[in-house]
Design an enzyme around this catalytic site. Structure first.
Site, short mmCIF file in Angstrom:
data_model
loop_
_atom_site.label_atom_id
_atom_site.label_comp_id
_atom_site.label_asym_id
_atom_site.label_seq_id
_atom_site.Cartn_x
_atom_site.Cartn_y
_atom_site.Cartn_z
N HIS A 86 -2.96 -4.51 2.95
CA HIS A 86 -4.00 -3.89 3.77
C HIS A 86 -3.55 -3.55 5.20
O HIS A 86 -3.94 -2.51 5.73
CB HIS A 86 -5.27 -4.74 3.85
CG HIS A 86 -6.35 -4.14 4.70
ND1 HIS A 86 -6.97 -2.95 4.38
CD2 HIS A 86 -6.92 -4.56 5.86
CE1 HIS A 86 -7.88 -2.66 5.31
NE2 HIS A 86 -7.87 -3.61 6.21
N HIS B 196 -6.21 -8.57 -0.32
CA HIS B 196 -6.31 -7.42 0.56
C HIS B 196 -7.17 -7.81 1.76
O HIS B 196 -8.38 -7.96 1.64
CB HIS B 196 -6.94 -6.26 -0.20
CG HIS B 196 -6.63 -4.90 0.33
ND1 HIS B 196 -5.40 -4.31 0.19
CD2 HIS B 196 -7.40 -4.01 1.01
CE1 HIS B 196 -5.42 -3.10 0.74
NE2 HIS B 196 -6.63 -2.90 1.25
N ASN C 244 -10.11 -2.10 -0.25
CA ASN C 244 -11.35 -1.56 0.27
C ASN C 244 -11.55 -0.08 -0.08
O ASN C 244 -12.67 0.44 0.01
CB ASN C 244 -11.46 -1.75 1.78
CG ASN C 244 -10.28 -1.18 2.53
OD1 ASN C 244 -9.14 -1.53 2.26
ND2 ASN C 244 -10.55 -0.30 3.49
N HIS C 245 -10.49 0.61 -0.52
CA HIS C 245 -10.63 2.02 -0.91
C HIS C 245 -10.60 2.21 -2.43
O HIS C 245 -10.42 3.34 -2.89
CB HIS C 245 -9.54 2.86 -0.25
CG HIS C 245 -9.71 3.00 1.23
ND1 HIS C 245 -10.84 3.55 1.80
CD2 HIS C 245 -8.90 2.64 2.26
CE1 HIS C 245 -10.72 3.53 3.13
NE2 HIS C 245 -9.57 2.98 3.43
N ASP D 202 0.78 -1.23 0.00
CA ASP D 202 0.00 0.00 0.00
C ASP D 202 0.82 1.29 0.00
O ASP D 202 1.54 1.58 0.96
CB ASP D 202 -0.90 0.03 1.24
CG ASP D 202 -1.86 -1.14 1.31
OD1 ASP D 202 -3.07 -0.89 1.41
OD2 ASP D 202 -1.40 -2.30 1.29
N HIS E 58 -0.49 -3.01 6.42
CA HIS E 58 0.58 -2.01 6.36
C HIS E 58 1.88 -2.40 7.07
O HIS E 58 2.93 -1.89 6.69
CB HIS E 58 0.11 -0.65 6.89
CG HIS E 58 -0.85 0.04 5.98
ND1 HIS E 58 -0.92 1.41 5.84
CD2 HIS E 58 -1.81 -0.45 5.16
CE1 HIS E 58 -1.87 1.73 4.98
NE2 HIS E 58 -2.44 0.61 4.55
N GLU F 220 -4.00 2.01 -3.29
CA GLU F 220 -5.35 2.43 -2.90
C GLU F 220 -5.38 3.56 -1.88
O GLU F 220 -6.43 4.14 -1.64
CB GLU F 220 -6.14 1.24 -2.36
CG GLU F 220 -5.63 0.69 -1.06
CD GLU F 220 -6.77 0.16 -0.18
OE1 GLU F 220 -7.87 -0.04 -0.69
OE2 GLU F 220 -6.53 -0.01 1.01
N ASN F 221 -4.23 3.89 -1.27
CA ASN F 221 -4.19 4.98 -0.29
C ASN F 221 -3.38 6.18 -0.77
O ASN F 221 -3.05 7.06 0.03
CB ASN F 221 -3.58 4.49 1.02
CG ASN F 221 -4.50 3.57 1.79
OD1 ASN F 221 -5.66 3.88 2.02
ND2 ASN F 221 -3.99 2.41 2.18
#
Length: 272
Positions: A189, A164, A78-79, A12, A191, A43-44
């Site tokens: 996910h 994830h 999820n994002h 991520d 981290h 995704e972040n």
């Protein structure tokens, strides 16, 4: 099946500064490790500082930066459906989102080909992953979703799955269930990178958590933990100021996977 290859899987990316930092280093890493493919979970990367939950996800600017630097496939979680540019981002052919959601936008897998080398990248989302801020429906169970995918889609070459999710036990069980059927299962996910890479008896590589690529301050997850602490205490974290990125030096969470011409992993190396 496919010629042997080396794949870099990156965990991520947290914030645009981390995306730029990674993009700046990728050409050197690619040359040094002799990489054939680079797969990045981004995704972040939309988070720029004090932003509400819709600041998660990806931006066109960050995606363009990563692709120009040599990233071949960008995965999510999820994002994947958060952020200001979600429709534009999911329209990129190099961007995939979790395959096990009933959602028309985007695609859940991507096949990369160059010469006699072929890699299929699949993105999956575990129901254990936090769904806060997510506008997509609840993900379908990963095992039944996988068996349906195998039955309905061509999955050529070596197969890399970005799973994830929260639970290392679930990720390990999923990898073991697919041993010999896919090249690798890499977790994202949570981290915090796990140290060990496992090569299972029939050749599938497994890493519980690639780790975050971003600022190391506070808990190492890339964020100021004040919201997570409030949630743990049962407090109303929605009344707090918006999420902020952590401070501190930037770190790379990644592994290099060496895959032979049978689609089996022969070596897993942590890349710091």
């Amino acid at each position: 099946m496919t010629a042997a290859m080396t794949v870099l899987a990156v965990g991520d990316v947290v914030g645009p500064e981390a995306a730029a930092w990674l993009a700046d280093r990728l050409p050197h890493i690619r040359e040094k490790l002799g990489l054939d493919w680079v797969v990045v979970n981004a995704e972040n990367c939309a988070i720029t500082g004090p932003l509400p939950m819709d600041g998660f996800g990806m931006t066109v600017e960050a995606v363009d930066l990563l692709l120009e630097a040599g990233v071949d496939a960008i995965t999510g979680g999820n994002h994947s459906w958060d952020g200001p540019d979600v429709d534009k981002v999911l329209a990129y052919p190099q961007v995939i989102r979790p395959v096990n959601l009933d959602e028309d936008r985007g695609q859940g897998l991507l096949t990369l080909r160059y010469g006699d080398k072929t890699l299929t990248v699949v993105n999956m989302l575990s129901p254990t992953a936090s769904l806060s801020g997510m506008t997509a429906p609840q993900p379908r169970p990963i095992w039944s979703s996988w068996t349906e995918l195998e039955a309905s889609e061509e999955l050529p070459g070596a197969i890399l799955i970005d799973l994830h999710g929260e639970s290392p036990w679930e990720k390990a069980s999923f990898a073991a269930a697919l041993d010999g059927r896919v090249a690798a299962v890499v977790g994202t996910h949570t981290h915090d990178a796990t140290l060990r890479g496992h090569i299972l008896p029939d050749g599938t590589g497994y890493v519980a958590e690639l780790g975050m690529t971003g600022p190391l301050g506070f808990t190492g997850g890339g964020f100021d933990p004040v919201h997570f602490v409030a949630k743990l205490r049962g407090e109303d974290f929605t009344k707090l100021p918006p999420y902020e990125l952590a401070t501190g030096p930037l770190a790379l969470g990644a592994v290099a996977l060496e895959i032979d011409d049978h689609g089996s992993v022969t070596k897993i190396t942590r890349v710091h």
